[in-house]
Motif scaffolding. Structure first.
Motif, PDB file in Angstrom:
ATOM      1  N   TYR A   1      13.602 -12.250   2.708  1.00 40.96           N
ATOM      2  CA  TYR A   1      13.456 -12.030   4.327  1.00 40.96           C
ATOM      3  C   TYR A   1      11.979 -11.011   4.070  1.00 40.96           C
ATOM      4  CZ  TYR A   1      17.017 -14.244   6.322  1.00 40.96           C
ATOM      5  OH  TYR A   1      17.788 -15.458   6.560  1.00 40.96           O
ATOM      6  N   ALA A   2      12.147 -10.206   3.127  1.00 37.16           N
ATOM      7  CA  ALA A   2      10.734  -9.356   3.118  1.00 37.16           C
ATOM      8  C   ALA A   2       9.604 -10.386   3.218  1.00 37.16           C
ATOM      9  CB  ALA A   2      10.833  -8.337   1.812  1.00 37.16           C
ATOM     10  N   ALA A   3       9.451 -11.279   2.455  1.00 37.87           N
ATOM     11  CA  ALA A   3       8.625 -12.369   2.294  1.00 37.87           C
ATOM     12  C   ALA A   3       8.320 -12.751   3.879  1.00 37.87           C
ATOM     13  CB  ALA A   3       8.566 -13.291   1.538  1.00 37.87           C
TER      14      ALA A   3
ATOM     15  N   GLU B   1       0.889 -10.898 -11.034  1.00 37.90           N
ATOM     16  CA  GLU B   1       2.106 -11.573 -10.283  1.00 37.90           C
ATOM     17  C   GLU B   1       3.400 -10.805 -10.642  1.00 37.90           C
ATOM     18  OE1 GLU B   1       1.412 -15.637 -10.197  1.00 37.90           O
ATOM     19  OE2 GLU B   1       3.278 -16.025 -10.008  1.00 37.90           O
ATOM     20  N   ARG B   2       3.284 -10.671 -12.163  1.00 45.46           N
ATOM     21  CA  ARG B   2       4.629 -10.013 -12.852  1.00 45.46           C
ATOM     22  C   ARG B   2       4.904  -8.585 -12.100  1.00 45.46           C
ATOM     23  NH1 ARG B   2       7.121 -10.078 -17.713  1.00 45.46           N
ATOM     24  NH2 ARG B   2       5.948 -11.816 -18.403  1.00 45.46           N
ATOM     25  N   GLU B   3       3.998  -7.849 -11.730  1.00 47.56           N
ATOM     26  CA  GLU B   3       4.077  -6.391 -11.245  1.00 47.56           C
ATOM     27  C   GLU B   3       4.460  -6.602  -9.612  1.00 47.56           C
ATOM     28  OE1 GLU B   3       0.720  -3.700 -13.170  1.00 47.56           O
ATOM     29  OE2 GLU B   3      -0.048  -5.281 -12.005  1.00 47.56           O
ATOM     30  N   ILE B   4       4.064  -7.572  -8.882  1.00 49.84           N
ATOM     31  CA  ILE B   4       4.291  -8.113  -7.587  1.00 49.84           C
ATOM     32  C   ILE B   4       5.786  -8.331  -7.534  1.00 49.84           C
ATOM     33  CG2 ILE B   4       4.304  -9.531  -5.449  1.00 49.84           C
ATOM     34  CD1 ILE B   4       1.032  -9.499  -6.316  1.00 49.84           C
ATOM     35  N   ARG B   5       6.126  -9.151  -8.457  1.00 52.13           N
ATOM     36  CA  ARG B   5       7.574  -9.579  -8.699  1.00 52.13           C
ATOM     37  C   ARG B   5       8.568  -8.503  -8.811  1.00 52.13           C
ATOM     38  NH1 ARG B   5       6.388 -14.166 -11.119  1.00 52.13           N
ATOM     39  NH2 ARG B   5       6.721 -15.253  -9.296  1.00 52.13           N
ATOM     40  N   ALA B   6       8.075  -7.571  -9.890  1.00 48.00           N
ATOM     41  CA  ALA B   6       8.827  -6.418 -10.260  1.00 48.00           C
ATOM     42  C   ALA B   6       8.969  -5.491  -9.146  1.00 48.00           C
ATOM     43  CB  ALA B   6       8.503  -5.602 -11.384  1.00 48.00           C
ATOM     44  N   LEU B   7       8.156  -5.276  -8.224  1.00 43.62           N
ATOM     45  CA  LEU B   7       7.985  -4.315  -7.152  1.00 43.62           C
ATOM     46  C   LEU B   7       9.022  -4.957  -5.985  1.00 43.62           C
ATOM     47  CD1 LEU B   7       5.121  -2.279  -5.435  1.00 43.62           C
ATOM     48  CD2 LEU B   7       6.788  -3.761  -4.006  1.00 43.62           C
ATOM     49  N   ALA B   8       8.960  -6.309  -5.813  1.00 47.45           N
ATOM     50  CA  ALA B   8       9.578  -6.958  -4.762  1.00 47.45           C
ATOM     51  C   ALA B   8      11.274  -6.780  -5.008  1.00 47.45           C
ATOM     52  CB  ALA B   8       9.267  -8.272  -4.525  1.00 47.45           C
ATOM     53  N   ARG B   9      11.557  -7.129  -6.513  1.00 46.69           N
ATOM     54  CA  ARG B   9      12.782  -6.953  -6.817  1.00 46.69           C
ATOM     55  C   ARG B   9      13.500  -5.524  -6.517  1.00 46.69           C
ATOM     56  NH1 ARG B   9      15.781 -10.045 -10.150  1.00 46.69           N
ATOM     57  NH2 ARG B   9      14.106 -11.528 -10.732  1.00 46.69           N
TER      58      ARG B   9
ATOM     59  N   PHE C   1      -0.564  -8.661   0.593  1.00 48.53           N
ATOM     60  CA  PHE C   1       0.120  -7.409   1.364  1.00 48.53           C
ATOM     61  C   PHE C   1       0.551  -6.666   0.604  1.00 48.53           C
ATOM     62  CE2 PHE C   1       1.075 -11.061   4.513  1.00 48.53           C
ATOM     63  CZ  PHE C   1       0.771 -10.438   5.705  1.00 48.53           C
ATOM     64  N   VAL C   2       1.495  -6.876  -0.469  1.00 50.32           N
ATOM     65  CA  VAL C   2       1.929  -5.955  -1.484  1.00 50.32           C
ATOM     66  C   VAL C   2       0.902  -4.998  -1.911  1.00 50.32           C
ATOM     67  CG1 VAL C   2       3.208  -5.851  -3.513  1.00 50.32           C
ATOM     68  CG2 VAL C   2       3.941  -7.500  -1.840  1.00 50.32           C
ATOM     69  N   GLN C   3      -0.341  -5.519  -2.254  1.00 53.49           N
ATOM     70  CA  GLN C   3      -1.224  -4.587  -2.904  1.00 53.49           C
ATOM     71  C   GLN C   3      -1.803  -3.777  -1.798  1.00 53.49           C
ATOM     72  OE1 GLN C   3      -4.262  -7.367  -4.718  1.00 53.49           O
ATOM     73  NE2 GLN C   3      -2.351  -8.237  -5.601  1.00 53.49           N
ATOM     74  N   LYS C   4      -1.862  -4.285  -0.711  1.00 52.80           N
ATOM     75  CA  LYS C   4      -2.665  -3.505   0.380  1.00 52.80           C
ATOM     76  C   LYS C   4      -1.602  -2.357   1.070  1.00 52.80           C
ATOM     77  CE  LYS C   4      -4.270  -3.705   5.247  1.00 52.80           C
ATOM     78  NZ  LYS C   4      -4.794  -4.252   6.221  1.00 52.80           N
ATOM     79  N   TYR C   5      -0.316  -2.568   1.164  1.00 54.63           N
ATOM     80  CA  TYR C   5       0.738  -1.740   1.837  1.00 54.63           C
ATOM     81  C   TYR C   5       1.514  -1.122   0.854  1.00 54.63           C
ATOM     82  CZ  TYR C   5      -0.575  -3.970   6.037  1.00 54.63           C
ATOM     83  OH  TYR C   5      -1.451  -4.426   7.163  1.00 54.63           O
ATOM     84  N   TYR C   6       1.575  -1.286  -0.274  1.00 58.26           N
ATOM     85  CA  TYR C   6       2.599  -0.789  -1.203  1.00 58.26           C
ATOM     86  C   TYR C   6       2.055  -0.339  -2.709  1.00 58.26           C
ATOM     87  CZ  TYR C   6       5.985  -2.113   1.734  1.00 58.26           C
ATOM     88  OH  TYR C   6       6.974  -2.442   2.806  1.00 58.26           O
ATOM     89  N   ASN C   7       0.445  -0.345  -2.655  1.00 61.07           N
ATOM     90  CA  ASN C   7      -0.032  -0.008  -3.909  1.00 61.07           C
ATOM     91  C   ASN C   7      -1.565   0.460  -3.555  1.00 61.07           C
ATOM     92  OD1 ASN C   7       0.161   0.066  -6.846  1.00 61.07           O
ATOM     93  ND2 ASN C   7      -1.267  -1.565  -7.205  1.00 61.07           N
ATOM     94  N   ASN C   8      -1.660   0.880  -2.544  1.00 58.63           N
ATOM     95  CA  ASN C   8      -2.901   1.497  -2.081  1.00 58.63           C
ATOM     96  C   ASN C   8      -4.094   0.663  -2.385  1.00 58.63           C
ATOM     97  OD1 ASN C   8      -1.956   4.097  -1.213  1.00 58.63           O
ATOM     98  ND2 ASN C   8      -1.529   4.633  -3.336  1.00 58.63           N
ATOM     99  N   GLY C   9      -3.913  -0.681  -1.981  1.00 59.17           N
ATOM    100  CA  GLY C   9      -5.041  -1.872  -2.148  1.00 59.17           C
ATOM    101  C   GLY C   9      -5.547  -2.129  -3.651  1.00 59.17           C
TER     102      GLY C   9
END
Length: 308
Positions: free
Chosen positions: A289-291, A272-280, A259-267
């Motif tokens: 709640y986002a999850a 995992e570290r980058e995903i965690r940082a973006l979510a934070r 989800f994060v890659q598709k909708y927030y990083n143009n696919g």
DNA sequence: ACCCAGGCATTGG
DNA sequence: CCAATGCATGGG
């Protein structure tokens, strides 16, 4: 005797109850009409727990009672109240989640679509961890089958008006089982061992949920991942779905990562570290709640993990 | 007959 | 620190 609980609005009881365990109908958690029911060990006995909505999304009100238990001591009453508050995260203020995502078009839409959906939490740490171990890597259908077999074999039951309800097994019951017992239900050797060790630690008092309540997220994750069969994914979902933490994003989760890659990083792929940082950064204290709202959107079909 | 699904522990570089 | 591998079942 009924106990009343006033959740913070917005609160959608049906949506929250149906989100339970990511399933519609199952062996322990039942939801019919506006009533949630499950067999539950409370005050030394097995009772049928009932929780029913008496309010609306904007003016929520819950009623809780145990079939066949007419009176409560003061202590039992507050314990029952805390149980419902935990199970339905009634004190989470979703107006704050809404404010947090107001400039995030996708999440704002998901929030509107599922407004009032709270975290639905497992009442016991053992149940939370055991089910999570069962669910690792396999589809939800298979996980449900395994859970059903385990509950039918090791859970106590109660019959009310000809209807039978199963309680989730007590750790003491699983602690007495052998790896072979659980393998015969279809668990892998590793999962069987993990669940049994967990049950033994909890029944011996070596792992006490109430002592963990106030730990910091990372400390708690470290404590949980020390247990066999519990990795970061399981620990993080447990922080959300037992401890009710609102600020966790299980970045190792396959679907959430997509989800994060598709909708927030143009696919484009992310670690995992980058995903965690973006979510934070994006969802902060409301990352859990986002999850959950991602998964709700996935189920509803409004978003998908497919590449465009 | 494959392959995958809401991972984890273990092993080897 | 990263990559590869085996594990369980049921559905496609």
């Amino acid at each position: 005797m009924e106990i009343e609980i006033i959740p913070r609005a917005p609160f959608d009881f049906a949506a929250t109850a149906r989100f339970f365990r990511f399933t519609q109908s199952e062996i322990v958690d039942t939801f019919l009409g506006e009533r949630y029911r499950r067999a539950f060990h409370f005050a030394e006995n097995l009772h049928l727990l009932n929780i029913e909505s008496r309010g609306t999304r904007s003016r929520p009100l819950l009623a809780l009672w145990f079939t066949d238990k007419r009176t409560f001591t003061k202590h039992e009453e507050s314990k029952a109240k805390r149980l419902a508050e935990r199970m339905f995260s009634t004190d989470h203020d979703l107006k704050k989640f809404r404010a947090r995502v107001k400039d995030d078009p996708l999440m704002r839409t998901l929030e509107e679509d599922h407004r009032g959906l709270h975290l639905a939490c497992w009442p016991n740490l053992f149940e939370a961890l055991a089910i999570s171990i069962l669910s690792q890597q396999i589809s939800t259908t298979v996980a449900m089958t395994l859970k059903r077999r385990m509950v039918e074999k090791f859970g106590e039951q109660i019959t009310i008006d000809g209807e039978t309800f199963f309680a989730f097994p007590r750790p003491e019951a699983i602690a007495r089982a052998s790896v072979e017992d659980l393998r015969s239900l279809g668990l892998s050797g590793a999962k069987a061992l993990g669940v049994i060790e967990l049950a033994r630690k909890i029944s011996k008092g070596e792992l006490d949920a109430s002592e963990l309540e106030t730990e910091e997220n990372e400390t708690l994750i470290a404590r949980l991942t020390n247990l066999r069969g519990i990795g970061r994914w399981t620990a993080e979902w447990t922080l959300m779905l037992h401890f009710g933490r609102t600020d966790v994003f299980p970045a190792g989760d396959l679907a959430l990562g997509l989800f994060v890659q598709k909708y927030y990083n143009n696919g484009r792929e992310m670690s995992e570290r980058e995903i965690r940082a973006l979510a934070r950064e994006r969802w902060g204290l409301w990352s859990s709640y986002a999850a959950v709202y991602f998964l709700a959107g996935l189920r509803a079909g409004t978003i998908s993990t497919e590449r465009r």
